[in-house]
Write an enzyme that holds these catalytic residues in place. Structure first.
Site, PDB file in Angstrom:
ATOM      1  CE  LYS A  66      46.857  30.600  36.400  1.00  0.00           C
ATOM      2  NZ  LYS A  66      46.653  31.309  37.692  1.00  0.00           N
ATOM      3  CE  LYS A  90      38.545  35.982  32.415  1.00  0.00           C
ATOM      4  NZ  LYS A  90      38.978  36.809  33.579  1.00  0.00           N
ATOM      5  CE  LYS A 102      38.412  35.736  40.175  1.00  0.00           C
ATOM      6  NZ  LYS A 102      38.844  36.111  38.811  1.00  0.00           N
ATOM      7  CB  THR A 186      44.803  42.143  32.761  1.00  0.00           C
ATOM      8  OG1 THR A 186      45.281  41.060  33.562  1.00  0.00           O
ATOM      9  CG2 THR A 186      43.323  41.991  32.538  1.00  0.00           C
ATOM     10  CG  ASN A 217      47.806  45.051  37.502  1.00  0.00           C
ATOM     11  OD1 ASN A 217      48.756  45.549  36.927  1.00  0.00           O
ATOM     12  ND2 ASN A 217      47.482  43.781  37.365  1.00  0.00           N
ATOM     13  CB  SER A 356      48.386  33.369  34.695  1.00  0.00           C
ATOM     14  OG  SER A 356      48.272  34.392  35.644  1.00  0.00           O
TER      15      SER A 356
HETATM   16  N1  GLU Z   1      42.262  37.452  38.108  1.00  0.00           N
HETATM   17  C1  GLU Z   1      42.568  37.453  36.710  1.00  0.00           C
HETATM   18  C2  GLU Z   1      41.318  37.158  35.896  1.00  0.00           C
HETATM   19  O1  GLU Z   1      40.227  37.307  36.369  1.00  0.00           O
HETATM   20  C3  GLU Z   1      43.730  36.559  36.369  1.00  0.00           C
HETATM   21  C4  GLU Z   1      43.555  35.121  36.699  1.00  0.00           C
HETATM   22  C5  GLU Z   1      44.809  34.278  36.547  1.00  0.00           C
HETATM   23  O2  GLU Z   1      45.813  34.813  36.096  1.00  0.00           O
HETATM   24  O3  GLU Z   1      44.742  33.121  36.886  1.00  0.00           O
HETATM   25  O4  GLU Z   1      41.394  36.844  34.734  1.00  0.00           O
END
Ligand code: GLU
Length: 422
Positions: A66, A90, A102, A186, A217, A356
């Site tokens: 994810k 995370k 990523k 976030t 955002n 998410s």
């Molecule tokens: N890009 C966001 C992060 O770095 C969200 C990632 C997601 O929702 O999968 O945490």
């Protein structure tokens, strides 16, 4: 040090502290899979251009990979690897059943027309189609990507497999199966962490000054929540510049955004409608903004903003990392020595991936939650994550980042062990 070397240095520090199984540590040092590919795109002038794309799948011991996809001229493999590793830790800190990944494209999206951006996104989706999916790897927005772009991915992927697959990405438009509350998640999650910290440190929000770097955002929704919560926002920055409220009265982010949309935030003044206050607001550089005396400094833009070079000049009492990797390993050590509390990205910005996860759950169940339900559940996850990390901080007498890594490494290692790695 490149961004991936930074995350490895932190991994090493925490692995030693928790006495991580050496075989598992060995596995944690590299991603499970790296996809690197070219994306040819027909530009509006009829010429073809080739863009570099990446997807790094770091670890899926706890669930499908994810993590977001970023569009940035400086995106490269080392950066995407670092960010994929961070996603693994995370998700484990938030204790959601997902792994880490990523993606990225080396591109300046501001140079592309909407049509070019769409063709690029669809090209990216075709390149990764065999490796993503609700049970495999679920992308999401990150720097310079948004719900519209996620919508194109859902459409392209669904066309390729022949049926609608809303759960292939998160952070998509509501009409395609997005979740209420995802957009603000976030920033909102970061605000919950700030509240938990204020309670722990017995800080009164009204007497707490906040400086925010980044009004995208993440930064904007955090600013909005902090303002409503009574915190005093005394300086903000976007990519064009920064303003500082010399009187420390506190700025309303809504007014700032209105001004920014109307005339550009950074004309040296602070304006509401036609009325401008140029006397009390001062234009500062982003470098100066980071070094302002304040209680809470919130880097909410890109990585490597606080480095060995400027860490010595940081005057904040707390650094709340809403960006991914805004403090380098070297800077982190310096801030720790100075007694500055750094709340790490893998805790502070985990609200985004948490919602998410909620979005993905809703897609799998084909049943949707109210915004209130989403926000309540988010608050619960953030509060639990904060207390889990704080407990490790006290157990090991360590900094918050190492404590967060301790939580994460133990959880991911437990899953690896259960899979038979000993
Ligand atoms: N890009 C966001 C992060 O770095 C969200 C990632 C997601 O929702 O999968 O945490």
């Amino acid at each position: 040090m490149n961004p991936f070397a930074n995350t490895l240095a932190q991994l090493k520090k925490a692995a030693e502290l928790v006495k991580l199984n050496p075989n598992i540590y060995e596995i944690f040092k590299t991603p499970q899979r790296i996809l690197q590919f070219s994306i040819p795109v027909k530009m509006d002038d009829g010429k073809w251009k080739v863009f570099e794309g990446y997807r790094v799948q770091y670890n899926n011991a706890r669930g499908p990979f994810k993590g977001g996809i970023r569009y940035h001229p400086q995106a490269d493999l080392n950066e995407v690897k670092a960010l994929a590793a961070l996603m693994t830790w995370k998700c484990a800190v938030a204790n959601i059943p997902l792994g880490g990944g990523k993606g990225g494209i080396k591109v300046d999206p501001e140079q592309l027309s909407n049509g070019e951006l769409e063709r690029l996104t669809r090209g990216y989706t075709r390149a990764v189609k065999d490796f993503i999916g609700p049970e495999k790897d679920i992308p999401a927005p990150d720097v310079n990507t948004n719900a519209v772009i996620m919508g194109w991915i859902v459409d392209e992927y669904s066309e390729l497999v022949g049926y609608p697959v809303p759960g292939v990405v998160t952070g998509k438009p509501l009409s395609l199966g997005g979740s209420l509350g995802r957009e603000a998640a976030t920033g909102q999650g970061g605000f919950h962490i700030l509240q938990e910290l204020s309670r722990k440190l017995k800080r009164d929000p009204k007497k707490t000054t906040v400086v925010i770097q980044g009004l995208g955002n993440v930064g904007y929704h955090f600013a909005e929540a902090a303002f409503k919560g009574g915190y005093k926002i005394i300086a903000v920055a976007d990519s064009k510049g920064s303003i500082y409220d010399k009187r420390h009265k506190g700025m309303n982010p809504k007014n700032i955004i209105q001004t920014k949309q109307k005339r550009g935030l950074m004309d040296g003044c602070y304006c509401v409608g036609a009325a401008c206050d140029c006397e009390h607001y001062k234009r500062v550089t982003t470098k100066q903004l980071l070094e302002l005396p304040c209680d809470i400094l919130v880097p909410a833009a890109l990585e490597e903003q606080i480095t060995g070079a400027n860490a010595g000049r940081i005057k904040a009492k707390v650094v709340l990392e809403l960006a991914n990797g805004p403090v380098t390993h070297e800077a982190d050590e310096k801030l720790n020595k100075k007694g500055i509390l750094v709340v790490p990205d893998i805790l502070a910005n985990s609200g985004g991936v948490t919602v998410s996860y909620f979005e993905w759950l809703q897609n799998l169940q084909n049943s949707y939650w109210s915004e209130q339900e989403v926000n309540q559940k988010l608050a619960g996850v953030m509060s639990k994550a904060f207390h889990d990390v704080w407990q490790q901080k006290e157990k090991y007498h360590t900094d918050l980042r190492t404590a967060a890594y301790a939580v994460a490494l133990n959880r991911v290692a437990e899953a690896m062990q259960a899979k038979g790695i000993s």
